[in-house]
Scaffold this active site. Structure first.
Site, PDB file in Angstrom:
ATOM      1  CE1 TYR A 141      34.534 -20.360  -7.936  1.00  0.00           C
ATOM      2  CE2 TYR A 141      36.776 -19.952  -8.665  1.00  0.00           C
ATOM      3  CZ  TYR A 141      35.786 -19.862  -7.694  1.00  0.00           C
ATOM      4  OH  TYR A 141      36.066 -19.263  -6.490  1.00  0.00           O
ATOM      5  CG  LEU A 184      38.455  -5.163  -8.107  1.00  0.00           C
ATOM      6  CD1 LEU A 184      38.609  -5.251  -9.625  1.00  0.00           C
ATOM      7  CD2 LEU A 184      39.178  -3.927  -7.577  1.00  0.00           C
ATOM      8  CB  ILE A 207      42.671 -13.666  -6.316  1.00  0.00           C
ATOM      9  CG1 ILE A 207      41.605 -13.843  -5.193  1.00  0.00           C
ATOM     10  CG2 ILE A 207      43.976 -14.318  -5.893  1.00  0.00           C
ATOM     11  CD1 ILE A 207      41.136 -15.288  -5.011  1.00  0.00           C
ATOM     12  CB  SER A 211      40.105  -8.433 -15.318  1.00  0.00           C
ATOM     13  OG  SER A 211      39.774  -7.635 -16.443  1.00  0.00           O
ATOM     14  CB  VAL A 212      37.680 -11.489 -19.535  1.00  0.00           C
ATOM     15  CG1 VAL A 212      37.495 -12.783 -18.781  1.00  0.00           C
ATOM     16  CG2 VAL A 212      36.412 -10.658 -19.507  1.00  0.00           C
ATOM     17  CG  ASN A 225      43.105  -4.922 -12.122  1.00  0.00           C
ATOM     18  OD1 ASN A 225      42.621  -3.786 -12.017  1.00  0.00           O
ATOM     19  ND2 ASN A 225      42.363  -5.987 -12.338  1.00  0.00           N
TER      20      ASN A 225
HETATM   21  N1  NAP Z   1      36.534 -18.652  -2.142  1.00  0.00           N
HETATM   22  C1  NAP Z   1      35.376 -18.152  -2.502  1.00  0.00           C
HETATM   23  O1  NAP Z   1      34.321 -18.489  -1.965  1.00  0.00           O
HETATM   24  C2  NAP Z   1      35.357 -17.102  -3.587  1.00  0.00           C
HETATM   25  C3  NAP Z   1      34.192 -16.324  -3.783  1.00  0.00           C
HETATM   26  C4  NAP Z   1      34.217 -15.346  -4.770  1.00  0.00           C
HETATM   27  C5  NAP Z   1      35.349 -15.175  -5.570  1.00  0.00           C
HETATM   28  N2  NAP Z   1      36.447 -15.963  -5.390  1.00  0.00           N
HETATM   29  C6  NAP Z   1      37.668 -15.802  -6.229  1.00  0.00           C
HETATM   30  O2  NAP Z   1      38.027 -14.418  -6.264  1.00  0.00           O
HETATM   31  C7  NAP Z   1      38.105 -13.989  -7.604  1.00  0.00           C
HETATM   32  C8  NAP Z   1      37.761 -12.511  -7.734  1.00  0.00           C
HETATM   33  O3  NAP Z   1      36.477 -12.233  -7.229  1.00  0.00           O
HETATM   34  P1  NAP Z   1      35.222 -11.862  -8.162  1.00  0.00           P
HETATM   35  O4  NAP Z   1      35.431 -12.402  -9.521  1.00  0.00           O
HETATM   36  O5  NAP Z   1      34.030 -12.273  -7.380  1.00  0.00           O
HETATM   37  O6  NAP Z   1      35.183 -10.288  -8.179  1.00  0.00           O
HETATM   38  P2  NAP Z   1      36.223  -9.083  -8.334  1.00  0.00           P
HETATM   39  O7  NAP Z   1      37.545  -9.566  -8.741  1.00  0.00           O
HETATM   40  O8  NAP Z   1      36.080  -8.276  -7.105  1.00  0.00           O
HETATM   41  O9  NAP Z   1      35.550  -8.260  -9.510  1.00  0.00           O
HETATM   42  C9  NAP Z   1      35.494  -8.735 -10.814  1.00  0.00           C
HETATM   43  C10 NAP Z   1      34.793  -7.687 -11.668  1.00  0.00           C
HETATM   44  O10 NAP Z   1      35.561  -6.483 -11.688  1.00  0.00           O
HETATM   45  C11 NAP Z   1      35.811  -6.098 -13.031  1.00  0.00           C
HETATM   46  N3  NAP Z   1      37.168  -5.518 -13.068  1.00  0.00           N
HETATM   47  C12 NAP Z   1      38.352  -6.129 -12.830  1.00  0.00           C
HETATM   48  N4  NAP Z   1      39.371  -5.250 -12.928  1.00  0.00           N
HETATM   49  C13 NAP Z   1      38.817  -4.051 -13.217  1.00  0.00           C
HETATM   50  C14 NAP Z   1      39.340  -2.764 -13.452  1.00  0.00           C
HETATM   51  N5  NAP Z   1      40.651  -2.509 -13.397  1.00  0.00           N
HETATM   52  N6  NAP Z   1      38.486  -1.750 -13.748  1.00  0.00           N
HETATM   53  C15 NAP Z   1      37.161  -1.983 -13.811  1.00  0.00           C
HETATM   54  N7  NAP Z   1      36.592  -3.174 -13.608  1.00  0.00           N
HETATM   55  C16 NAP Z   1      37.411  -4.210 -13.319  1.00  0.00           C
HETATM   56  C17 NAP Z   1      35.695  -7.350 -13.855  1.00  0.00           C
HETATM   57  O11 NAP Z   1      35.234  -7.063 -15.148  1.00  0.00           O
HETATM   58  P3  NAP Z   1      36.175  -7.205 -16.464  1.00  0.00           P
HETATM   59  O12 NAP Z   1      36.339  -8.660 -16.695  1.00  0.00           O
HETATM   60  O13 NAP Z   1      35.411  -6.497 -17.504  1.00  0.00           O
HETATM   61  O14 NAP Z   1      37.481  -6.525 -16.142  1.00  0.00           O
HETATM   62  C18 NAP Z   1      34.624  -8.132 -13.086  1.00  0.00           C
HETATM   63  O15 NAP Z   1      33.328  -7.719 -13.503  1.00  0.00           O
HETATM   64  C19 NAP Z   1      37.135 -14.923  -8.328  1.00  0.00           C
HETATM   65  O16 NAP Z   1      37.310 -14.896  -9.724  1.00  0.00           O
HETATM   66  C20 NAP Z   1      37.457 -16.231  -7.677  1.00  0.00           C
HETATM   67  O17 NAP Z   1      38.658 -16.771  -8.242  1.00  0.00           O
HETATM   68  C21 NAP Z   1      36.480 -16.911  -4.387  1.00  0.00           C
END
Ligand code: NAP
Length: 280
Positions: free
Chosen positions: A56, A197, A236, A239-240, A248
Site C-alpha cells: 500500500y 463495503l 476492516i 475511511s478517511v 461505521n
Molecule cells: N488482502 C487483500 O488482498 C485486500 C484487498 C483489498 C482491501 N484490503 C484491505 O481491506 C480494506 C478495506 O477495503 P477497501 O478499502 O478496498 O474498501 P471498503 O472498505 O469496502 O470501501 C472503502 C470505500 O468506502 C467508503 N466508505 C467507508 N465508510 C463509509 C461510510 N460509512 N459511508 C459511505 N462511504 C464509506 C470510503 O470512502 P471515505 O474514505 O470517503 O469514507 C472508501 O471509498 C483496505 O483498506 C485494505 O486494508 C485487503
C-alpha cells in the site's frame, strides 16, 4: 454506544470485530496528516485493529500507520502483509524488517502472505516461524487463499499455526459461505473480510438503500452490521472521512432482525453451489 464485539484468534487473542483499512493511504490522495488523523479517530472509537501492507502506497501506508499509533502502540493490533515475491526464506525476513522500520515498531501482531505466488509455501512458513520465534511477529496468516490452498497449507505441519485468511467478503460477494467459511469455522479460524463495503460500490445499490431506510440506518451500516452477525468475522472498512468512521463504529448498535436478514438474503443471495474465491 454498544461495545465492539471481540473476535478470537485460535491462540485466544481477542481483537475488535471492526478494524481499519489503509489500502489507499500513503499515496498522496489525501495529506498523510489527514489520513493519520482518520486512523487515530478510528482508534479512539475503539477500532483498534489496523490492516496495512508493504504494497500500500509502496510502504507509504505503513508510515501513515506509524503516525497514527505513535504513543499507543501497545493498544493497537497491527496487521501487515508481504508480497508473494518477497515470501522466500530470507526475503520474507528482510521484508518484515522493512515493514517494522516503516511502522516504527518492534513487532507485528499479525503478518499475512498477501496472496499466493510461486514460492513454495513451506519456505514462507519457515520464515514466518522464524520471525515468530524471534518475536518480530506474534502470529501469521494468509490472504486470498481459497479452500484448496488452505488444505495444502494445512498439509505442512506448521500450517496449523495459521491465524486467519483475509478474503473479499461482503453482501454482494458471499461465495466463501459455501465452503471456505465453514472449513475455517471448523478449525476455529476467524475470517478477515476485506473491502466490506465493496470499495464503496455496494453503497449505491437500490435494494440495500431500501433495506437501510427500513431499519433506520445507512447502507454502509447495514453492510457492516450484516458481516458482524457472525462471531468469527473481522471487517476492516477503510475511511478517511470522520463522519463515515463514526457511522461505521455506530453500526455495531444496529439491530438486524429476522425480517431484515430475510430481505438481505433475497436481495443478496448466498451461493447456491461451489464458487471460486473472488479476489480484487
Ligand atoms: N488482502 C487483500 O488482498 C485486500 C484487498 C483489498 C482491501 N484490503 C484491505 O481491506 C480494506 C478495506 O477495503 P477497501 O478499502 O478496498 O474498501 P471498503 O472498505 O469496502 O470501501 C472503502 C470505500 O468506502 C467508503 N466508505 C467507508 N465508510 C463509509 C461510510 N460509512 N459511508 C459511505 N462511504 C464509506 C470510503 O470512502 P471515505 O474514505 O470517503 O469514507 C472508501 O471509498 C483496505 O483498506 C485494505 O486494508 C485487503
Amino acid at each position: 454506544m454498544a461495545d465492539l464485539p471481540s473476535v478470537l484468534f485460535p491462540d485466544g487473542k481477542g481483537v475488535p470485530a471492526l478494524g481499519l483499512g489503509t489500502w489507499t493511504m500513503g499515496e498522496g490522495r489525501a495529506p498523510a496528516a489527514q489520513e493519520a488523523a482518520a486512523l487515530a479517530l478510528g482508534l479512539d472509537l475503539g477500532m483498534t485493529l489496523v490492516d496495512t501492507a508493504e504494497m500500500y502506497g509502496d510502504g507509504g501506508a505503513e508510515e501513515v500507520v506509524a503516525r497514527a499509533i505513535s504513543g499507543r502502540r501497545d493498544r493497537v493490533f497491527v496487521v501487515s502483509k508481504l508480497y508473494p515475491h518477497n515470501a522466500g526464506r530470507k526475503a520474507a525476513i528482510a521484508a518484515c524488517e522493512r515493514s517494522l522500520r516503516r511502522l516504527s515498531t518492534d513487532r507485528l501482531d499479525l503478518y499475512l502472505l498477501h496472496w499466493r505466488g510461486s514460492i513454495p509455501l513451506a519456505e514462507t512458513l519457515a520464515a514466518f516461524e522464524r520471525l515468530r520465534a524471534e518475536g518480530k511477529i506474534l502470529r501469521w496468516g494468509v490472504s486470498n487463499f481459497d479452500t484448496a490452498d488452505m488444505r495444502e497449507l494445512f498439509e505442512i505441519p506448521e500450517g496449523r499455526h495459521c491465524a486467519t485468511n483475509q478474503v473479499l467478503y461482503h453482501l454482494a460477494e458471499r461465495g466463501i459461505e459455501w465452503e471456505l467459511l465453514p472449513w475455517m469455522r471448523e478449525r476455529r479460524m476467524p475470517v478477515m473480510a476485506y473491502s466490506p463495503l465493496g470499495q464503496g460500490t455496494l453503497l449505491g445499490k437500490q435494494k440495500l438503500a431500501a433495506i437501510a431506510s427500513r431499519v433506520g440506518a445507512t447502507p454502509a451500516q447495514v453492510a457492516l452490521r450484516w458481516l458482524l452477525r457472525s462471531p468469527d468475522v473481522i471487517a476492516i472498512p477503510e475511511s478517511v472521512d470522520p463522519a463515515h468512521l463514526r457511522a461505521n463504529r455506530a453500526a455495531v448498535s444496529l439491530r438486524l432482525g429476522a425480517q431484515a436478514l430475510r430481505e438481505i438474503d433475497a436481495a443478496f443471495p448466498p451461493p447456491k453451489g461451489p464458487t471460486s474465491l473472488a479476489i480484487i
